[in-house]
Design a protein around this motif. Structure first.
Motif, PDB file in Angstrom:
ATOM      1  N   ILE A 142       0.838  -1.204   0.000  1.00 57.72           N
ATOM      2  CA  ILE A 142       0.000   0.000   0.000  1.00 57.72           C
ATOM      3  C   ILE A 142       0.870   1.250   0.000  1.00 57.72           C
ATOM      4  N   ARG A 146       0.972   3.921  -3.101  1.00 57.14           N
ATOM      5  CA  ARG A 146       0.604   5.334  -2.893  1.00 57.14           C
ATOM      6  C   ARG A 146       1.654   6.254  -3.508  1.00 57.14           C
ATOM      7  N   GLU A 167      -9.126   7.190 -14.447  1.00 51.70           N
ATOM      8  CA  GLU A 167      -9.751   6.509 -13.308  1.00 51.70           C
ATOM      9  C   GLU A 167      -9.951   5.017 -13.584  1.00 51.70           C
ATOM     10  N   ASN A 174      -5.916   1.712  -7.084  1.00 53.13           N
ATOM     11  CA  ASN A 174      -6.494   2.702  -6.176  1.00 53.13           C
ATOM     12  C   ASN A 174      -7.468   2.056  -5.190  1.00 53.13           C
ATOM     13  N   ARG A 175      -8.235   1.095  -5.680  1.00 54.79           N
ATOM     14  CA  ARG A 175      -9.210   0.412  -4.827  1.00 54.79           C
ATOM     15  C   ARG A 175      -8.514  -0.339  -3.699  1.00 54.79           C
ATOM     16  N   VAL A 177      -5.522   0.324  -2.453  1.00 55.28           N
ATOM     17  CA  VAL A 177      -4.887   1.296  -1.559  1.00 55.28           C
ATOM     18  C   VAL A 177      -5.902   1.916  -0.604  1.00 55.28           C
ATOM     19  N   GLU A 178      -7.094   2.230  -1.131  1.00 58.14           N
ATOM     20  CA  GLU A 178      -8.096   2.928  -0.329  1.00 58.14           C
ATOM     21  C   GLU A 178      -8.895   1.999   0.582  1.00 58.14           C
ATOM     22  N   THR A 179      -9.158   0.765   0.127  1.00 63.66           N
ATOM     23  CA  THR A 179      -9.979  -0.157   0.939  1.00 63.66           C
ATOM     24  C   THR A 179      -9.346  -1.541   1.007  1.00 63.66           C
TER      25      THR A 179
END
Length: 398
Positions: A142, A146, A167, A174-175, A177-179
């Motif tokens: 992660i 980032r 996107e 991104n998914r 990293v964020e969740t």
């Protein structure tokens, strides 16, 4: 083949197991000696894995051996990681000088990372890529993602890449990293995401960056339905700018030709269980081409007065075969290399349109397609008997 991880099982139970008496800051006696023992055991295991490969007679047994040890190393790493908090996991490579329990656990986790990387590099054929990665791997990944996402987003902005496209391309990384807690990541997933990020950064100096990324995603088998929809919309917009149906067909056919000639990285994909991006788009293009061809034929058949013109060519090759037998015969000719056309969809349309069975005058494309791909034993047996008759006829001509 014996189990090789007893040393680490016992070591972790003694030094890193849950204990009310020990905290991460507890001092470990003989810290340098224990660190050396860990490093020596890692090297011993590497040699042992190689020796087992050359000694084993049954390759499938070695595959099970590697997968069992690979999975157990992950379990050990997760057990040790409970001593570390999330912040410490991100600083796994920073081992302080203090001889503490925390630092000893970091040494262990580095050792397990070393072993997992070794198995991945030297026994790729055998290790189970669908194993969930250790928790510490996830935290470190992660952090790395980032940092690299910032670089990639900056490049995409500088190159003027469409926001929607940006996107879609970055969504999988991104998914995660964020969740990260909502999705367990496997080694296969991680390998793909790391390779995707590396390739996107490598493309930054290409003259037409956006188009280079678009084309490279096919090589990487970026088989996201969001990207497939983006690609089909892009092609539709290109077609709409052209003046005639003939121009539409030429553009779609050229796009299909380029797609069929494009290379794809073998056994690689964003969604391993989903059909490849190349096949998904190829099927869509074939359907679009077929639709426009039918539309153009209907237009040509209806004169300005609106009265349907007589069909100029109703000729069909009539056969004594059933639809399943005919479909299987064509499949045999294709699979044996006698028919060399690459596009199976066009073949199926051609034979269903221009051939008839002994019972069906007009064979539907869908019916022929179904029998072509899912042939039955009865059709196989009948065609084999026909081939035997053909051989007898041929011998008479000798």
């Amino acid at each position: 083949m014996k189990f090789e991880l007893e040393f680490f099982d016992e070591f972790i139970k003694k030094e890193c197991g849950k204990s009310k008496k020990l905290s991460p800051s507890s001092v470990i006696t003989d810290f340098p000696k224990k660190r050396l023992l860990i490093e020596q055991e890692v090297e011993r295991l590497k040699k042992s894995f190689v020796e087992q490969l050359f000694q084993v007679e049954n390759e499938s047994r070695f595959e099970l051996f590697i997968q069992h040890h690979h999975a157990h190393i992950i379990r050990l790493a997760n057990k040790v990681s409970t001593v570390l908090d999330k912040e410490e996991s991100l600083n796994l490579n920073r081992i302080g000088a203090e001889p503490t329990r925390l630092n000893l656990c970091k040494v262990l986790l580095q050792a397990f990372e070393n072993l997992l990387n070794y198995i991945e590099a030297h026994f790729t054929k055998y290790f189970d890529q669908d194993q969930k990665i250790p928790d510490t791997y996830a935290h470190i990944s992660i952090k790395e993602f980032r940092e690299k996402l910032e670089i990639i987003r900056k490049v995409f902005v500088e190159k003027g890449v469409d926001n929607e496209f940006t996107e879609i391309v970055l969504f999988p990384v991104n998914r995660f990293v964020e969740t990260p807690e909502k999705k367990s990541l496997t080694f296969r997933n991680l390998i793909y995401k790391k390779y995707l990020v590396k390739e996107l950064i490598a493309l930054k100096d290409k003259p037409n960056f956006s188009e280079a990324v678009f084309e490279h995603l096919f090589y990487l088998n970026f088989n996201s339905y969001h990207f497939l929809q983006f690609a089909t919309t892009k092609i539709r917009k290109e077609v709409e700018l052209l003046p005639s149906m003939t121009a539409h067909l030429e553009h779609l056919s050229l796009t299909l030709k380029k797609l069929n000639q494009a290379q794809v990285k073998p056994t690689f994909g964003l969604k391993p269980l989903r059909e490849s991006l190349k096949n998904l788009l190829s099927n869509w293009l074939e359907e679009e081409i077929h639709f426009i061809e039918r539309k153009r034929q209907l237009t040509l058949m209806i004169p300005p007065g609106g009265v349907k013109a007589e069909s100029v060519n109703d000729f069909k090759v009539k056969t004594s075969l059933s639809v399943p037998q005919l479909a299987y015969s064509i499949r045999l000719l294709k699979d044996s290399g006698i028919i060399t056309n690459e596009n199976r969809s066009e073949l199926i349309r051609f034979f269903s349109k221009n051939f008839s069975s002994h019972q069906v005058e007009n064979i539907s494309t869908e019916s022929f397609k179904g029998e072509y791909f899912k042939f039955g034993r009865a059709a196989v047996n009948h065609v084999q008997s026909i081939l035997a008759k053909l051989l007898l006829h041929s011998k008479k001509d000798e």
